[in-house]
Scaffold this active site. Structure first.
Site, PDB file in Angstrom:
ATOM      1  N   GLY A  88       4.010  -4.435  11.295  1.00  0.00           N
ATOM      2  CA  GLY A  88       3.180  -3.058  11.527  1.00  0.00           C
ATOM      3  C   GLY A  88       2.531  -2.770  10.703  1.00  0.00           C
ATOM      4  N   ALA A  89       1.369  -1.830  10.907  1.00  0.00           N
ATOM      5  CA  ALA A  89       0.394  -1.606   9.758  1.00  0.00           C
ATOM      6  C   ALA A  89      -0.109  -0.048   9.759  1.00  0.00           C
ATOM      7  CB  ALA A  89      -0.712  -2.654  10.098  1.00  0.00           C
ATOM      8  N   LYS A 149       0.908  13.756   7.984  1.00  0.00           N
ATOM      9  CA  LYS A 149       0.768  13.094   6.931  1.00  0.00           C
ATOM     10  C   LYS A 149      -0.717  13.011   6.416  1.00  0.00           C
ATOM     11  CE  LYS A 149       5.542  11.068   6.812  1.00  0.00           C
ATOM     12  NZ  LYS A 149       6.270   9.841   6.808  1.00  0.00           N
ATOM     13  N   TYR A 159      15.856   5.132  12.412  1.00  0.00           N
ATOM     14  CA  TYR A 159      17.424   5.364  12.019  1.00  0.00           C
ATOM     15  C   TYR A 159      18.113   5.983  13.136  1.00  0.00           C
ATOM     16  CZ  TYR A 159      15.465   9.768  10.199  1.00  0.00           C
ATOM     17  OH  TYR A 159      14.677  10.708  10.149  1.00  0.00           O
TER      18      TYR A 159
END
Ligand code: NDP
Length: 278
Positions: A130-131, A69, A222
């Site tokens: 989270g970051a 990404k 998931y």
């Protein structure tokens, strides 16, 4: 001619994207093919080479997944506001030899929470754990949803501070917190686990005091059933628990609409891919 799309990642064997986009394409009568590409990890610039090869063969767009990404972000000619704020890209569109880039992870998460799970964030207290990339992607859509307060907690608190700082420039009430300080934060309406802890069966050190019975606990991972995070929330009395399958399908629907100009329905695909939490 059949238009060509793909998802690129490494590893990629687990991907559900060809199934999801295949169903969207039949529902919306789109003449398109959607495949999975295992992108090259080394050398650093080999990913950009693979993307350009796909473009040269007539490819129209790509979904980008881990670990590419950031590399997709770096090679874009045009970035959406969301992608810029996330510092990461999960969808590319090729137009006249240019690479347009967006990040639909955050808006997919927001849609799942607000539309599918019927939990509008406006006026609510929201806690994001989270970051990393997924949390950064969620920040702008979350801020735009108008929560009363958004608290970001991360193991490395500096990363949470820097994320919260970006959002404050947009006038939202966003604060950073350590996990230890969450014990003094009171109850939240929505708690989102955007850490990768569940991928290794770990639990982020969140105190059970943040959960309230009428709230929502949302796990981005998931297909893993009741993760330690969801179990903690359930044990604390929360009745509404969800994992990230809806987010996965909703971000896919956003990309599909961006590419094809038509919005697919998502409910049946979410049902097909849902693994029961128990
Ligand atoms: P990153 O690697 O970018 O970030 C990881 C984050 O998790 C960091 O904030 C890190 O904290 C934190 N973390 C890791 N282990 C622990 C632990 N044991 N306890 C507390 N915090 C921990 O990952 P991503 O943001 O890309 O992904 C996060 C999750 O979101 C993953 O589970 C991923 O599968 C899921 N995801 C789901 C999507 C969907 O469509 N449903 C889409 C994208 C992601 P620190 O900074 O302190 O190291």
């Amino acid at each position: 001619m059949t238009d060509s799309y793909a998802v690129i990642g490494n590893p990629i064997g687990h991907t559900k994207s060809p199934l999801i986009h295949g169903r969207f394409a039949s529902e919306c009568a789109q003449d398109m093919r959607y495949t999975a590409i295992e992108g090259p990890l080394e050398p650093e610039d080999a990913f950009a080479g693979a993307v350009r090869e796909f473009m040269a063969e007539g490819g129209r767009g790509l979904n980008v997944t881990a670990p590419f990404k950031l590399r997709a972000f770096a090679m874009a000619d045009e970035l959406s506001d969301r992608a810029r704020m996330a510092g990461a890209v999960n969808a590319l569109k090729f137009e006249d030899g240019r690479i347009l880039a967006d990040n639909f992870d955050g808006i997919g998460l927001l849609r799942d929470i607000e539309s599918n799970l019927d939990r509008p964030l406006a006026g609510r207290r929201v806690l994001m754990l989270g970051a990393g990339g997924a949390a950064r992607g969620a920040l702008l859509p979350f801020v735009e949803a108008g929560p009363k307060e958004l608290v970001v907690a991360n193991r490395s608190v500096d990363k949470a501070r820097s994320l919260a700082g970006q959002a404050m420039n947009r006038g939202a009430l966003v604060r950073a917190s350590s996990y230890a300080d969450l014990a003094h934060e009171g109850l939240f309406d929505v708690v989102v686990n955007a850490t990768s802890a569940s991928l290794t069966g770990a639990l982020p050190p969140v105190p059970a005091t943040v959960f309230q019975a009428e709230g929502l606990a949302y796990e981005l991972a998931y297909g893993k059933g009741l993760t330690p995070f969801l179990r903690l929330a359930g044990d604390a009395g929360l009745r509404q628990l969800a994992d990230g399958v809806g987010m996965l399908v909703e971000q896919a629907a956003e990309a599909f609409e961006w590419w094809r100009g038509v919005r697919p329905s998502t409910r049946a695909v979410i049902e097909q891919l849902t693994v029961p939490l128990e």
